[in-house]
Design a protein around this motif. Sequence first.
Motif, PDB file in Angstrom:
ATOM      1  N   ALA A   1       0.752 -12.850  16.431  1.00  0.00           N
ATOM      2  CA  ALA A   1       0.287 -11.578  15.867  1.00  0.00           C
ATOM      3  C   ALA A   1       1.335 -10.484  15.999  1.00  0.00           C
ATOM      4  CB  ALA A   1      -1.005 -11.153  16.553  1.00  0.00           C
ATOM      5  N   VAL A   2       2.093 -10.504  17.089  1.00  0.00           N
ATOM      6  CA  VAL A   2       3.104  -9.470  17.277  1.00  0.00           C
ATOM      7  C   VAL A   2       4.184  -9.562  16.206  1.00  0.00           C
ATOM      8  CG1 VAL A   2       4.537 -10.737  18.915  1.00  0.00           C
ATOM      9  CG2 VAL A   2       4.501  -8.269  18.979  1.00  0.00           C
ATOM     10  N   SER A   3       4.488 -10.753  15.741  1.00  0.00           N
ATOM     11  CA  SER A   3       5.476 -10.904  14.672  1.00  0.00           C
ATOM     12  C   SER A   3       4.957 -10.333  13.357  1.00  0.00           C
ATOM     13  CB  SER A   3       5.842 -12.368  14.487  1.00  0.00           C
ATOM     14  OG  SER A   3       6.407 -12.882  15.660  1.00  0.00           O
ATOM     15  N   ILE A   4       3.688 -10.549  13.093  1.00  0.00           N
ATOM     16  CA  ILE A   4       3.081  -9.995  11.881  1.00  0.00           C
ATOM     17  C   ILE A   4       3.084  -8.475  11.948  1.00  0.00           C
ATOM     18  CG2 ILE A   4       0.942  -9.845  10.550  1.00  0.00           C
ATOM     19  CD1 ILE A   4       0.374 -12.745  11.508  1.00  0.00           C
ATOM     20  N   TYR A   5       2.693  -7.927  13.089  1.00  0.00           N
ATOM     21  CA  TYR A   5       2.697  -6.465  13.241  1.00  0.00           C
ATOM     22  C   TYR A   5       4.108  -5.898  13.184  1.00  0.00           C
ATOM     23  CZ  TYR A   5      -2.229  -6.232  14.404  1.00  0.00           C
ATOM     24  OH  TYR A   5      -3.587  -6.295  14.365  1.00  0.00           O
ATOM     25  N   LEU A   6       5.083  -6.634  13.676  1.00  0.00           N
ATOM     26  CA  LEU A   6       6.464  -6.173  13.632  1.00  0.00           C
ATOM     27  C   LEU A   6       6.974  -6.099  12.194  1.00  0.00           C
ATOM     28  CD1 LEU A   6       8.950  -5.307  15.176  1.00  0.00           C
ATOM     29  CD2 LEU A   6       9.551  -7.699  15.426  1.00  0.00           C
ATOM     30  N   VAL A   7       6.654  -7.082  11.386  1.00  0.00           N
ATOM     31  CA  VAL A   7       7.041  -7.047   9.975  1.00  0.00           C
ATOM     32  C   VAL A   7       6.338  -5.884   9.273  1.00  0.00           C
ATOM     33  CG1 VAL A   7       6.867  -8.295   7.781  1.00  0.00           C
ATOM     34  CG2 VAL A   7       7.622  -9.480   9.839  1.00  0.00           C
ATOM     35  N   LEU A   8       5.073  -5.686   9.577  1.00  0.00           N
ATOM     36  CA  LEU A   8       4.331  -4.563   9.013  1.00  0.00           C
ATOM     37  C   LEU A   8       4.958  -3.228   9.428  1.00  0.00           C
ATOM     38  CD1 LEU A   8       1.778  -3.634   7.448  1.00  0.00           C
ATOM     39  CD2 LEU A   8       0.623  -3.596   9.652  1.00  0.00           C
ATOM     40  N   LEU A   9       5.351  -3.121  10.685  1.00  0.00           N
ATOM     41  CA  LEU A   9       5.998  -1.897  11.163  1.00  0.00           C
ATOM     42  C   LEU A   9       7.320  -1.641  10.448  1.00  0.00           C
ATOM     43  CD1 LEU A   9       5.580  -1.698  15.020  1.00  0.00           C
ATOM     44  CD2 LEU A   9       5.060   0.061  13.375  1.00  0.00           C
TER      45      LEU A   9
END
Length: 137
Positions: A45-53
């Motif tokens: 999930a942190v990778s998904i949020y990082l791409v979103l950020l």
Amino acid sequence: MIRSEKRLGAAILCLLAACALLFFFPADSVVENPKDLNDTRGVPAVSIYLVLLIILTAASLALTGIGSIAQRFLRLRPFRLRISVYALANIPLVSTSLLGVLVSLAYLYDAVAGIMAALLFLLAFAFVLLAVPQKPQ
């Protein structure tokens, strides 16, 4: 006016540094499922949020740049118009920095780079608030 632009530039630098910290350092050490360390299916999930950020950062920097150019042209216009243009141009930057704080503290609170990224996101938020145009005396 120059001081306000420098503060906004500092906010942009802090936001970019925080995204770089999250991108290069702690994201690979986050466990997808803390209850079962052998569960490695899917994307964390942190990778998904990082791409979103990163996507939100790029969009908010573009809007902030457009807003800064508009501020140059509106410096002789009414103060209320300048404040509304500033708010519309920098609301994405503020929300991106707050989302960055949330992601950093939710997923990367145990890494030094995660804490540093959260502090840089908070600093970016503070600089945006400090860069609000002042009413001429």
